[in-house]
Design a protein around this motif. Structure first.
Motif, mmCIF file in Angstrom:
data_model
loop_
_atom_site.group_PDB
_atom_site.id
_atom_site.type_symbol
_atom_site.label_atom_id
_atom_site.label_comp_id
_atom_site.label_asym_id
_atom_site.label_seq_id
_atom_site.Cartn_x
_atom_site.Cartn_y
_atom_site.Cartn_z
ATOM 1 N N GLN A 103 0.804 -1.223 0.000
ATOM 2 C CA GLN A 103 0.000 0.000 0.000
ATOM 3 C C GLN A 103 0.838 1.275 0.000
ATOM 4 O O GLN A 103 0.408 2.293 -0.536
ATOM 5 N N PHE A 104 2.010 1.242 0.586
ATOM 6 C CA PHE A 104 2.838 2.437 0.753
ATOM 7 C C PHE A 104 4.194 2.266 0.099
ATOM 8 O O PHE A 104 4.657 1.155 -0.115
ATOM 9 N N ARG A 105 4.821 3.394 -0.151
ATOM 10 C CA ARG A 105 6.242 3.397 -0.508
ATOM 11 C C ARG A 105 6.982 3.739 0.777
ATOM 12 O O ARG A 105 6.770 4.810 1.364
ATOM 13 N N ILE A 106 7.828 2.835 1.228
ATOM 14 C CA ILE A 106 8.544 3.041 2.485
ATOM 15 C C ILE A 106 10.034 3.007 2.210
ATOM 16 O O ILE A 106 10.547 2.074 1.603
ATOM 17 N N GLY A 107 10.722 4.057 2.654
ATOM 18 C CA GLY A 107 12.166 4.126 2.498
ATOM 19 C C GLY A 107 12.830 4.396 3.833
ATOM 20 O O GLY A 107 12.309 5.148 4.658
ATOM 21 N N LEU A 108 13.977 3.770 4.037
ATOM 22 C CA LEU A 108 14.750 3.980 5.256
ATOM 23 C C LEU A 108 16.046 4.683 4.867
ATOM 24 O O LEU A 108 16.735 4.264 3.936
ATOM 25 N N TYR A 109 16.361 5.739 5.597
ATOM 26 C CA TYR A 109 17.542 6.551 5.344
ATOM 27 C C TYR A 109 18.311 6.731 6.650
ATOM 28 O O TYR A 109 17.760 6.544 7.732
ATOM 29 N N ALA A 110 19.557 7.122 6.524
ATOM 30 C CA ALA A 110 20.361 7.472 7.696
ATOM 31 C C ALA A 110 20.919 8.867 7.458
ATOM 32 O O ALA A 110 21.380 9.195 6.361
ATOM 33 N N TRP A 111 20.863 9.686 8.510
ATOM 34 C CA TRP A 111 21.353 11.054 8.382
ATOM 35 C C TRP A 111 21.557 11.658 9.761
ATOM 36 O O TRP A 111 20.666 11.593 10.614
ATOM 37 N N ASN A 112 22.706 12.210 9.973
ATOM 38 C CA ASN A 112 22.982 12.988 11.171
ATOM 39 C C ASN A 112 22.679 12.223 12.466
ATOM 40 O O ASN A 112 22.060 12.770 13.379
ATOM 41 N N GLY A 113 23.086 10.954 12.519
ATOM 42 C CA GLY A 113 22.887 10.166 13.732
ATOM 43 C C GLY A 113 21.483 9.655 13.938
ATOM 44 O O GLY A 113 21.128 9.221 15.033
ATOM 45 N N LYS A 114 20.657 9.708 12.883
ATOM 46 C CA LYS A 114 19.272 9.253 12.997
ATOM 47 C C LYS A 114 18.924 8.350 11.829
ATOM 48 O O LYS A 114 19.444 8.511 10.726
ATOM 49 N N TYR A 115 18.017 7.412 12.077
ATOM 50 C CA TYR A 115 17.357 6.697 10.998
ATOM 51 C C TYR A 115 16.103 7.492 10.670
ATOM 52 O O TYR A 115 15.380 7.938 11.573
ATOM 53 N N ILE A 116 15.850 7.688 9.403
ATOM 54 C CA ILE A 116 14.671 8.419 8.954
ATOM 55 C C ILE A 116 13.827 7.470 8.126
ATOM 56 O O ILE A 116 14.288 6.931 7.120
ATOM 57 N N LEU A 117 12.608 7.268 8.567
ATOM 58 C CA LEU A 117 11.669 6.382 7.898
ATOM 59 C C LEU A 117 10.652 7.262 7.182
ATOM 60 O O LEU A 117 9.958 8.061 7.822
ATOM 61 N N LYS A 118 10.586 7.144 5.851
ATOM 62 C CA LYS A 118 9.630 7.923 5.064
ATOM 63 C C LYS A 118 8.587 6.974 4.506
ATOM 64 O O LYS A 118 8.914 5.998 3.836
ATOM 65 N N ILE A 119 7.330 7.287 4.803
ATOM 66 C CA ILE A 119 6.212 6.479 4.323
ATOM 67 C C ILE A 119 5.358 7.382 3.439
ATOM 68 O O ILE A 119 4.892 8.432 3.888
ATOM 69 N N GLU A 120 5.174 6.981 2.192
ATOM 70 C CA GLU A 120 4.443 7.799 1.233
ATOM 71 C C GLU A 120 3.204 7.075 0.734
ATOM 72 O O GLU A 120 3.230 5.862 0.514
ATOM 73 N N ALA A 121 2.141 7.851 0.559
ATOM 74 C CA ALA A 121 0.902 7.351 -0.044
ATOM 75 C C ALA A 121 0.329 8.487 -0.877
ATOM 76 O O ALA A 121 -0.091 9.514 -0.339
ATOM 77 N N GLY A 122 0.365 8.331 -2.191
ATOM 78 C CA GLY A 122 -0.114 9.397 -3.067
ATOM 79 C C GLY A 122 0.655 10.674 -2.809
ATOM 80 O O GLY A 122 1.885 10.654 -2.719
ATOM 81 N N PRO A 123 -0.054 11.797 -2.606
ATOM 82 C CA PRO A 123 0.634 13.078 -2.404
ATOM 83 C C PRO A 123 1.076 13.324 -0.958
ATOM 84 O O PRO A 123 1.629 14.376 -0.649
ATOM 85 N N TYR A 124 0.856 12.365 -0.083
ATOM 86 C CA TYR A 124 1.134 12.560 1.336
ATOM 87 C C TYR A 124 2.354 11.768 1.787
ATOM 88 O O TYR A 124 2.674 10.724 1.224
#
Length: 82
Positions: free
Chosen positions: A11-32
């Motif tokens: 259902q979603f596009r989920i990406g995991l990133y690392a930046w500045n000592g943090k894991y960043i989880l981005k979950i996208e659905a359509g324009p949100y």
């Protein structure tokens, strides 16, 4: 920001990133998009972040996207943009 991995989801596009000592989880659905930041000090590794993507969490993400869409549509109508 360093790309770590894509996380398959039907259902979603989920990406995991690392930046500045943090894991960043981005979950996208359509324009949100929803973004969650987790300190690398709070988890052993990126596998812990993936483990947190359980059914209850993803159900709440789904509801939050629905709420975001409702809010966006309402402001568009209220301000006669849509």
């Amino acid at each position: 920001m360093r790309f770590v991995q894509d996380i398959p989801h039907p259902q979603f596009r989920i990406g995991l990133y690392a930046w500045n000592g943090k894991y960043i989880l981005k979950i996208e659905a359509g324009p949100y998009e929803q973004t969650y930041k987790v300190s690398e000090m709070d988890v052993a590794d990126s596998a812990d972040v993936l483990q947190m993507l359980d059914t209850d969490f993803l159900n709440r993400v789904t509801q939050r996207f629905a709420d975001m869409d409702t809010d966006w549509q309402a402001t568009g109508e209220r301000n006669e943009v849509f």
